[in-house]
Scaffold this active site. Sequence first.
Site, short mmCIF file in Angstrom:
data_model
loop_
_atom_site.label_atom_id
_atom_site.label_comp_id
_atom_site.label_asym_id
_atom_site.label_seq_id
_atom_site.Cartn_x
_atom_site.Cartn_y
_atom_site.Cartn_z
N TYR A 280 -33.29 -19.44 26.87
CA TYR A 280 -33.10 -20.55 25.84
C TYR A 280 -34.47 -20.74 25.04
CZ TYR A 280 -30.26 -21.40 30.09
OH TYR A 280 -29.47 -21.36 30.92
N HIS A 281 -34.84 -19.67 24.84
CA HIS A 281 -35.89 -19.55 23.55
C HIS A 281 -35.49 -18.92 22.47
CE1 HIS A 281 -39.65 -20.25 26.51
NE2 HIS A 281 -38.46 -20.90 27.04
#
Length: 245
Positions: free
Chosen positions: A173-174
Amino acid sequence: MPIQVLSLFVRSASLRNNGTELVAEATEKSTTNDEASKNPSPEKSIPDIELIPIAFSGMDDLEEYLRLYSKMGIFTILATLLQPKSRGTVRLASSNPHDRPKIDFGILSDPSDYAVARASVRLSLKLGEEMKAAGFPFLRNIAFPEDKQEKDIEEGSTEELDKLIRRRIRTIYHYSSSCRMAPADDPNAPGVVDDELRVHGVNGLRVCDTSVFPQITSAHLQAPAVMVAERCADFILKGLKTNEE
């Protein structure tokens, strides 16, 4: 749930013996320049693996976790690719602005990512073995059992390891670089914003987040996001002063 307190950044170029051994210094092979072989270029020095130790399950299949592992304590090392060669796409789903875009991460679309993924998993398994030998009360490896590890390392067969990678691979999720800073006619991939974060072909619109990075960073994104925000504020102030003058 304890917070993450440690990250291990590694260059795959610094690994040997199938990724289970870390050499003291990575070198860049060169047939013409001995100095270059002793001093790797900055590109070669950037970590492309991050190992994230966490004191809980890192599985994203909640049903599997509840069925098999919810009654036991689990220690996890998330083996992360920081510089994937695979590239995805973000496209419009329709002419309706309220429809979510079509996003294809393109995960493992570039076969070279498998080599780095294998090295990251093997190094994680090796660290687990070292921790167990040091006295940590690990009972068994539930992700990749010992018999599969022996086959992978000793026989040189990557089939089972590749199955594990394909089954467990996910994002953490980066997200970044989907609205990258580059010329609109960049031959590698058309850019969306210029070097002052202005969207090509649209007046008065800037993008200010990690999507503008020209390439993926080998780091978590909070500090880089702050940097982009501060630079964007400078650009806006500069524009206001210019208009006043």
